[in-house]
Design a protein around this motif. Structure first.
Motif, PDB file in Angstrom:
ATOM      1  N   ARG A 701      52.051  55.472  24.743  1.00 16.57           N
ATOM      2  CA  ARG A 701      52.184  56.224  25.649  1.00 16.57           C
ATOM      3  C   ARG A 701      52.053  55.200  26.876  1.00 16.57           C
ATOM      4  O   ARG A 701      50.879  54.512  27.040  1.00 16.57           O
ATOM      5  CB  ARG A 701      51.493  57.580  25.856  1.00 16.57           C
ATOM      6  CG  ARG A 701      51.718  58.364  27.172  1.00 16.57           C
ATOM      7  CD  ARG A 701      51.108  59.775  27.066  1.00 16.57           C
ATOM      8  NE  ARG A 701      51.583  60.654  28.439  1.00 16.57           N
ATOM      9  CZ  ARG A 701      52.687  61.317  28.384  1.00 16.57           C
ATOM     10  NH1 ARG A 701      53.517  61.160  27.458  1.00 16.57           N
ATOM     11  NH2 ARG A 701      52.758  62.181  29.335  1.00 16.57           N
ATOM     12  N   VAL A 702      52.814  55.523  27.810  1.00 17.80           N
ATOM     13  CA  VAL A 702      52.450  54.708  29.189  1.00 17.80           C
ATOM     14  C   VAL A 702      53.178  55.602  30.372  1.00 17.80           C
ATOM     15  O   VAL A 702      54.157  56.186  30.325  1.00 17.80           O
ATOM     16  CB  VAL A 702      53.391  53.319  29.347  1.00 17.80           C
ATOM     17  CG1 VAL A 702      54.744  53.525  29.125  1.00 17.80           C
ATOM     18  CG2 VAL A 702      52.922  52.515  30.644  1.00 17.80           C
ATOM     19  N   ARG A 703      52.316  55.745  31.457  1.00 13.29           N
ATOM     20  CA  ARG A 703      52.828  56.455  32.689  1.00 13.29           C
ATOM     21  C   ARG A 703      52.658  55.952  33.653  1.00 13.29           C
ATOM     22  O   ARG A 703      51.609  54.882  34.110  1.00 13.29           O
ATOM     23  CB  ARG A 703      51.892  57.779  32.852  1.00 13.29           C
ATOM     24  CG  ARG A 703      52.277  58.709  34.019  1.00 13.29           C
ATOM     25  CD  ARG A 703      51.258  59.469  34.330  1.00 13.29           C
ATOM     26  NE  ARG A 703      50.644  60.448  32.971  1.00 13.29           N
ATOM     27  CZ  ARG A 703      51.723  61.472  32.841  1.00 13.29           C
ATOM     28  NH1 ARG A 703      52.544  62.102  33.748  1.00 13.29           N
ATOM     29  NH2 ARG A 703      51.228  62.297  31.570  1.00 13.29           N
ATOM     30  N   VAL A 704      53.482  55.691  34.856  1.00 16.07           N
ATOM     31  CA  VAL A 704      53.449  54.939  36.020  1.00 16.07           C
ATOM     32  C   VAL A 704      53.826  55.656  37.336  1.00 16.07           C
ATOM     33  O   VAL A 704      54.854  56.689  37.100  1.00 16.07           O
ATOM     34  CB  VAL A 704      54.283  53.793  35.977  1.00 16.07           C
ATOM     35  CG1 VAL A 704      55.799  54.102  36.058  1.00 16.07           C
ATOM     36  CG2 VAL A 704      53.908  52.643  37.195  1.00 16.07           C
ATOM     37  N   ARG A 705      53.010  55.623  38.433  1.00 17.55           N
ATOM     38  CA  ARG A 705      53.450  56.364  39.787  1.00 17.55           C
ATOM     39  C   ARG A 705      54.024  55.101  40.680  1.00 17.55           C
ATOM     40  O   ARG A 705      53.177  54.156  41.087  1.00 17.55           O
ATOM     41  CB  ARG A 705      52.315  56.977  40.478  1.00 17.55           C
ATOM     42  CG  ARG A 705      52.745  57.906  41.556  1.00 17.55           C
ATOM     43  CD  ARG A 705      51.712  58.764  41.981  1.00 17.55           C
ATOM     44  NE  ARG A 705      50.645  58.156  42.416  1.00 17.55           N
ATOM     45  CZ  ARG A 705      49.182  58.298  41.728  1.00 17.55           C
ATOM     46  NH1 ARG A 705      49.120  58.884  40.827  1.00 17.55           N
ATOM     47  NH2 ARG A 705      48.071  57.658  42.197  1.00 17.55           N
ATOM     48  N   LEU A 706      55.252  55.284  41.110  1.00 16.47           N
ATOM     49  CA  LEU A 706      55.640  54.238  41.989  1.00 16.47           C
ATOM     50  C   LEU A 706      56.124  54.523  43.406  1.00 16.47           C
ATOM     51  O   LEU A 706      56.241  55.847  43.363  1.00 16.47           O
ATOM     52  CB  LEU A 706      57.005  53.823  41.131  1.00 16.47           C
ATOM     53  CG  LEU A 706      57.205  53.261  39.963  1.00 16.47           C
ATOM     54  CD1 LEU A 706      58.554  53.206  39.324  1.00 16.47           C
ATOM     55  CD2 LEU A 706      56.323  51.909  39.528  1.00 16.47           C
ATOM     56  N   LEU A 707      55.981  53.498  44.166  1.00 20.18           N
ATOM     57  CA  LEU A 707      56.305  53.959  45.657  1.00 20.18           C
ATOM     58  C   LEU A 707      57.120  52.754  46.145  1.00 20.18           C
ATOM     59  O   LEU A 707      56.484  51.625  46.198  1.00 20.18           O
ATOM     60  CB  LEU A 707      54.900  54.089  46.288  1.00 20.18           C
ATOM     61  CG  LEU A 707      55.014  54.648  47.714  1.00 20.18           C
ATOM     62  CD1 LEU A 707      55.704  55.891  47.872  1.00 20.18           C
ATOM     63  CD2 LEU A 707      53.838  54.604  48.650  1.00 20.18           C
ATOM     64  N   SER A 708      58.123  53.135  47.033  1.00 20.28           N
ATOM     65  CA  SER A 708      58.893  52.064  47.483  1.00 20.28           C
ATOM     66  C   SER A 708      59.023  52.453  48.969  1.00 20.28           C
ATOM     67  O   SER A 708      59.322  53.554  49.217  1.00 20.28           O
ATOM     68  CB  SER A 708      60.115  51.862  46.919  1.00 20.28           C
ATOM     69  OG  SER A 708      60.967  51.080  47.661  1.00 20.28           O
TER      70      SER A 708
END
Length: 749
Positions: A701-708
């Motif tokens: 499992r992998v989880r990411v929170r992104l912001l641009s």
């Protein structure tokens, strides 16, 4: 940075003082640096400055006028007479070195009546830049202020004498020291001056310390301190006489009423904000995190075949701390910003054919624009010299960078037939790449960098050589640092044709110049560049020229430049070349296990998505006793040669193993490291103006929170699948892959 790992990962603690300067704990503001031994009753704080370099007659050295010889040099190389060409390119054949970086002096703090030492600890606090030494009977705290350009120390250890000495290992007799303690305007000062020999360089250097508290001058060269006291030191390096002591007195007097905590707060507002942007949590048990640094190193040394997560996590944070602390007026030297003796290997300069860029590898993606700005300072101060190099050596437009500089100028004069750096063509492209990458990461305008990138393309346009009526072009002379194809006697002769790094730099330079200028006047030339060559073993060749064979055990891997940093050869877009690059990487030996060689290999392995090979190269560092107790690194196994390559580069390797990016594409866990099955990485900055607020992973499992900051569509790929994600400006988006399901949710924190 919120929800990060506990404070223990953001410091190192030791239970004994340093017995040698290499183990002294470190602080710096990018201009001045200190090395604190941590001795309770006989403290030594070595003071460094980026501009302290010993004159040796090369400050005014200029590139040799070789342009008229170039037709003959090219003729000889193409005829196979490369040794003769090397001799022509060597100029007068004298190998001149840059001015050597050196330590300034040491502040001495000696107890008047030493007592017992119980409960001793010394520590470096990465988030504040403080070095703290404490025991049951006393405490000292030191830092170098990024806000006020001062070395600051608070002493609370009973009565002691404060002095200064220039007696550091290897001090040349030609450097003369004078020391004085005096009272002026109600203030007590301690002054040291180091007078350089008259050898065509600076005049000398000076340190002035203001002491506040119950202090008194004794003997004309020492100050007695009774009770708590504040020491503030300012530094100067005049090019010509007279000394500027009055200016230093004025600067220090302006801070006469300051207290330690107020000065520290001003510094932390700058240093701490930068340091805290990124963190790594490798799920290390608390008991291991609390181990003193010596025990962390010993645990890794006891099991060299396995990466120790506790040490790996700590050197990640220490590396970012040291990189930030040594970057400001200039980027880090071979030793960062620190040195305790006068015998710096390779003059302690900026070695640009590998070391400097490797140290900068984690600056942009590691969210340290301060480091990239320091590098821009170096380039900006030397770009005119690069133009002079191109004219003198090639009669060409554009930019030709030297292989090394002491920070005083950028003229190319370090030449010898065995070190033909006049033939090292891609230096300016290599050194400008971090500045171009900063633009890709932040979206900031290129400004002056755009013009420099165009000049690099013009340089390649002028030096590319047409060899036949069909218009075939080659790069000659060409040099794959720091090696060459074998001659008929099996001896490496370094000047050659079509080094792979040169081809990659030319290709990227011509394309990037068109991109930044909006005018593609290089398109025709770009199509005629030599193709990369794959040799009979299926490996990417170091030179795209028939009959060349070189040293497969060499420390440099310049021919992997199109893999890292350029990302031109990629397993998805160019699979055949990626396989050839991987083959070249696995065939390459280790020579002397130099840190820069292992880490360059690790970065290339991560780009080729081979986590096991990445880890194998990291083990060459961590498993070979290459970290001092300060977590500054060595150049070779067994703590041989104080050198910042491993310390500063290692965080970039870990980031590249966990996150890779290009505009429009983000890869999660592209090269997962065996044994690091779970963790959290926060704050990474990606090419394409995307920030990874948080990446967490666990088995399957992998989880990411992104912001641009801008709206964009982003392809996100992971070992467990991928998807296209629409990012809304300034709105966090969370994406998860693997069990129990894939999902993307906008607006979640």
């Amino acid at each position: 940075m919120t929800g990060g790992p506990p404070p223990a990962v953001h410091r190192i603690v030791d239970t004994a003082p340093a017995t040698r300067w290499e183990d002294a704990f470190l602080s710096g503001n990018g201009e001045a640096g200190i090395m604190v031994y941590g001795r309770p009753h006989a403290e030594r704080i070595v003071v460094n400055h980026h501009r302290f370099v010993l004159p040796n007659g090369t400050r005014d050295a200029r590139p040799p006028e070789l342009a008229a010889l170039l037709p003959r040099v090219r003729e000889l190389i193409l005829a196979g007479r490369r040794a003769e060409a090397s001799r022509l390119l060597a100029g007068d054949g004298v190998l001149r070195w840059t001015q050597s970086f050196h330590p300034g002096f040491a502040l001495t703090i000696d107890a008047v009546a030493p007592g017992p030492v119980d409960d001793y600890r010394r520590r470096t606090e990465f988030g504040t830049g403080e070095v703290v030494v404490e025991w049951a009977g006393g405490r000292r705290r030191s830092f170098v202020s990024r806000a006020d350009a001062l070395v600051v120390t608070h002493v609370n250890a009973g009565a002691c004498e404060v002095g200064v000495t220039g007696e550091l290992p290897g001090r040349p007799e030609s450097v003369r020291y004078t020391v004085a303690a005096y009272r002026r305007g109600g203030l007590v000062f301690l002054r040291v001056r180091g007078r350089y020999p008259d050898a065509g360089g600076a005049y000398g250097f000076e340190g002035l310390t203001l002491l506040r508290g119950d202090v008194a001058v004794v003997g004309g060269d020492r100050v007695v301190v009774r009770g708590p006291a504040l020491l503030m030191t300012a530094l100067d390096r005049p090019d010509t006489p007279p000394w500027r002591t009055g200016d230093l007195e004025e600067l220090l007097a302006a801070h006469a009423d300051a207290d330690y905590d107020r000065l520290l707060g001003r510094h932390v507002a700058l240093h701490g904000r930068a340091y805290r942007r990124v963190s790594l949590d490798l799920a290390v048990p608390a008991a291991q995190r609390d181990l003193p640094v010596g025990e962390l190193i010993a645990a890794q040394n006891a099991d060299p075949g396995t990466l120790c997560p506790a040490l790996l996590e700590r050197v990640f944070h220490a590396g970012r701390y040291l990189l930030l602390s040594s970057s400001g007026v200039l980027p880090p030297r071979l030793t960062g910003l620190w040195l305790g003796s006068w015998d710096a290997a390779w003059a302690g300069d900026f070695t640009t054919d590998a070391n400097l860029n490797l140290q900068l590898a984690g600056a942009n993606v590691g969210a340290l624009p301060e480091v990239t700005a320091a590098h821009a300072n170096l380039v900006r101060g030397q770009v005119d010299d690069w133009r002079r190099n191109a004219r003198a050596i090639y009669g060409a437009r554009g930019l030709l960078a030297p292989s090394r500089t002491d920070g005083e100028h950028g003229h190319l004069f370090h030449l010898h037939e065995d070190w033909p750096f006049a033939a090292w063509l891609p230096g300016a492209h290599w050194l400008l790449h971090p500045l171009y990458e900063h633009h890709l990461v932040t979206g900031a305008p290129l400004g002056e960098v755009a013009g420099w990138l165009v000049e690099v393309a013009d340089f390649f346009s002028d030096v590319l050589t047409v060899t036949d009526e069909a218009g075939t072009v080659v790069l000659v002379p060409s040099y794959s640092a720091e090696t060459g194809p074998y001659d008929e006697r099996g001896r490496a002769v370094h000047v050659a044709v079509n080094a792979t790094m040169d081809i990659a730099a030319a290709r990227h330079a011509l394309r990037t110049a068109a991109e930044v200028s909006g005018v593609d006047r290089w398109a025709g030339l770009r199509r005629r560049l030599p193709a990369y060559r794959v040799d009979g073993r299926g490996a990417l060749a170091e030179w795209a020229w028939p009959g060349y064979h070189g040293d497969d055990d060499h420390r440099h891997v310049s021919h992997l430049y199109p893999v890292w940093p350029l990302d031109e050869i990629d397993p998805d877009d160019t699979p055949e070349l990626a396989r050839a690059a991987h083959r070249a990487l696995t065939l390459r030996g280790d020579e002397n296990l130099s840190a820069h060689g292992s880490l360059h290999r690790a970065l290339a392995a991560a780009r080729l998505r081979d986590g096991a090979l990445t880890a194998a190269n990291l083990r060459k560092i961590l498993g070979n006793d290459m970290f001092f107790r300060s977590l500054m690194s060595a150049h070779n196994p067994g703590l041989v040669t104080y050198n910042a390559d491993a310390a500063h580069t290692l965080p970039a390797v870990l980031i590249e193993a966990l996150v890779q990016s290009r505009p429009g594409l983000l890869r999660l866990l592209p090269a997962p490291l065996p044994g690091l099955d779970a963790g959290v990485l926060r704050g990474v900055a990606c090419r394409g103006r995307v920030g990874v607020e948080e990446l967490s992973w666990s088995p399957g499992r992998v989880r990411v929170r992104l912001l641009s900051p801008v709206a964009q569509r982003l392809r996100v790929r992971s070992p467990y699948g991928g998807r296209d994600v629409d990012l809304v400006a300034a709105t966090p988006v969370e994406v998860a892959f693997g069990a129990p399901e894939q999902r993307a949710v906008a607006g979640q924190r």
